[in-house]
Scaffold this active site. Structure first.
Site, short mmCIF file in Angstrom:
data_model
loop_
_atom_site.label_atom_id
_atom_site.label_comp_id
_atom_site.label_asym_id
_atom_site.label_seq_id
_atom_site.Cartn_x
_atom_site.Cartn_y
_atom_site.Cartn_z
N HIS A 154 67.65 -28.46 47.37
CA HIS A 154 67.10 -28.89 46.09
C HIS A 154 65.57 -28.85 46.06
O HIS A 154 64.95 -29.07 45.03
CB HIS A 154 67.59 -30.31 45.78
CG HIS A 154 67.26 -30.78 44.39
ND1 HIS A 154 67.63 -30.09 43.26
CD2 HIS A 154 66.59 -31.89 43.95
CE1 HIS A 154 67.22 -30.74 42.19
NE2 HIS A 154 66.58 -31.83 42.57
N ASP A 200 72.21 -25.86 46.17
CA ASP A 200 71.61 -27.05 45.58
C ASP A 200 72.70 -27.93 44.96
O ASP A 200 73.47 -27.50 44.10
CB ASP A 200 70.59 -26.61 44.51
CG ASP A 200 69.79 -27.77 43.94
OD1 ASP A 200 70.12 -28.94 44.22
OD2 ASP A 200 68.82 -27.50 43.21
N SER A 236 64.88 -30.64 38.49
CA SER A 236 65.76 -31.79 38.70
C SER A 236 65.84 -32.66 37.44
O SER A 236 66.17 -32.15 36.36
CB SER A 236 65.25 -32.59 39.90
OG SER A 236 66.17 -33.58 40.32
#
Length: 472
Positions: free
Chosen positions: A445, A352, A288
């Site tokens: 995610h 995601d 991320s």
């Protein structure tokens, strides 16, 4: 105005300088553009063309700033509850211990206390079926390091040294000079069993209950650096951009003693480590936001002409990473990868949402680059130039995403029987899967799926990488 002389063109948002009343006025009153909360160079009024997006970014940051303490308090209480349940067996175990006055209360700084990410996936051991020489090894190690980066120092130290049998070289909380807060963290460890031996730098992603980190994510500030193009300002701030100074090539050690900034601390550590052994190489990784910092790090090394470090960079492995720059930045980084011969593998799992942000369209003009390894919900991978439905918003993809979210929930019950108990998914993770029926892009995610794809993904995809002349 104009204090950011390190960049001739930029858009800087300062949510701390604006009230909600003036923020709404910003949509209608062009004169308010000259207020301190929106800064850009003289003569660059075109930077305000996307006034609606600027409003949304500032409004979101203001809301997060107001809710920062409640979010942190809720997160602290929630994580304590998760750890109480974990340390005492389960809810009934906790109840029994309470009746016996034997409740185990873990210290927040102890090796027993896990983050919310750690509770979603408690795996600490590396996959013993993937060893040095296996083409999946670096991906598996980096995926585990990216997941581990969310934990406290004691958990990281115990895992790296006791479980992985490697050496922890440093654990850091990094200072954001713009927010005047510690907003991210990372750690460095040494895999001496590799050939050549490797130093791995892992950056933490966005913590669920960290409002400051979320502000970094939604900050649409940007800077255009000479020869590099436009780069996401929020990520640059998190990496170590200095207020009114930009990216100084050198910084005095005492300047970072109290307020360590990521880029300078890690660069100095790498200089020392790599000078000690001429064969040692290093890898950058993160999930991320951590992935964004990982790929921006070599960009600033190139800006500072850190040739010796760049020549020792083995590669950058990112997981669920957002876009970080425009097409000019993409061209700049492609040149650096060719010049210094390091690989950049960008792993994307299924639906995601984060790798599909900020948008690759006329609004943001941000572009992905590097080699994208896309994995579907069965962890089958392929090499693509861009992940499917690259901007996430797609009417045609809505129903398939919901159906895949149902499959992912069902898969959470099937996978342990098919692949082994190490793939057991906790009740917390199943709850996330249920939420994913409504928000499939956010549920996808989760670092757990990235760990899974690094272990269960077919080795053939790494063979294809070699066909692309990308060593793994």
């Amino acid at each position: 105005m104009g204090s950011h002389n390190f960049s001739e063109n930029y858009l800087l948002l300062r949510p701390e300088e604006v009230s909600l009343w003036h923020l709404f006025g910003f949509l209608l009153n062009h004169d308010l553009a000259q207020k301190a909360f929106v800064e850009y160079p003289t003569g660059k009024e075109e930077n305000l063309q996307r006034r609606g997006l600027i409003f949304i970014s500032l409004f979101g940051q203001k809301v997060l700033q107001h809710l920062a303490k409640p979010i942190a308090c809720f997160g602290s209480a929630f994580e304590m509850w998760m750890n109480l349940l974990s340390c005492n067996g389960n809810f009934f175990g906790l109840l029994l211990h309470a009746l016996q006055n034997k409740v185990i209360v873990p210290e927040r700084t102890s090796e027993m206390f896990l983050s919310s990410v750690g509770h979603l996936d408690k795996r600490k051991q590396l996959d013993n079926k993937i060893s040095h020489g296996d083409r999946r090894y670096y991906a598996m190690l980096c995926a585990m390091a990216s997941k581990l980066s969310y934990e406290n120092r004691a958990v990281v130290e115990t895992t790296v040294q006791n479980c992985w049998k490697m050496e922890l070289l440093g654990y850091y909380n990094f200072w954001n000079d713009f927010q005047r807060k510690f907003t991210t963290q990372g750690f460095i460890f040494h895999d001496k069993t590799a050939d050549p031996d490797l130093v791995i730098v892992a950056f933490r992603g966005t913590e669920l209950f960290d409002a400051d980190a979320w502000c970094t994510d939604i900050d649409i500030s940007w800077y255009e650096l000479p020869g590099m193009g436009k780069i996401h300002g929020g990520f640059m701030k998190a990496l170590g951009l200095l207020v009114n100074q930009g990216w100084r090539k050198e910084i005095e050690p005492q300047e970072t003693d109290e307020y360590p900034v990521a880029y300078y601390i890690i660069r100095e550590k790498l200089r020392t480590l790599l000078n000690e052994n001429s064969r040692t190489k290093f890898i950058l990784t993160g999930h991320s936001l951590g992935g964004a910092l990982a790929i921006l790090f070599p960009a600033i090394l190139a800006l500072h002409e850190e040739t010796l470090l760049l020549k020792r960079l083995e590669g950058v492995y990112t997981f669920g990473q957002p876009r970080v720059g425009d097409v000019e930045f993409k061209k700049f980084m492609n040149k650096q990868m060719d010049k210094y011969d390091f690989k950049y593998l960008r792993f994307v799992y299924c639906n995601d949402i984060i790798p599909r942000l900020p948008s690759d369209d006329s609004t943001f003009l941000f572009k992905h680059f590097g080699t994208c390894l896309y994995f579907n919900s069965c962890y089958q991978g392929k090499i693509v130039e861009e992940e499917p439905h690259k901007n996430y918003i797609s009417v045609l993809a809505t129903i398939p995403r919901i159906l895949i979210a149902f499959w992912e929930l069902l898969r959470s019950f099937i996978l342990p029987y098919k692949e082994g108990q190490e793939y057991y998914e906790s009740c917390w993770l199943k709850l996330v899967r249920i939420v994913g029926l409504v928000l499939p892009g956010l549920a996808a995610h989760n670092p757990q799926d990235y760990v899974n794809l690094s272990r269960l993904g077919s080795p053939s995809i790494y063979v294809k990488l070699q066909e692309y002349s990308i060593e793994v």
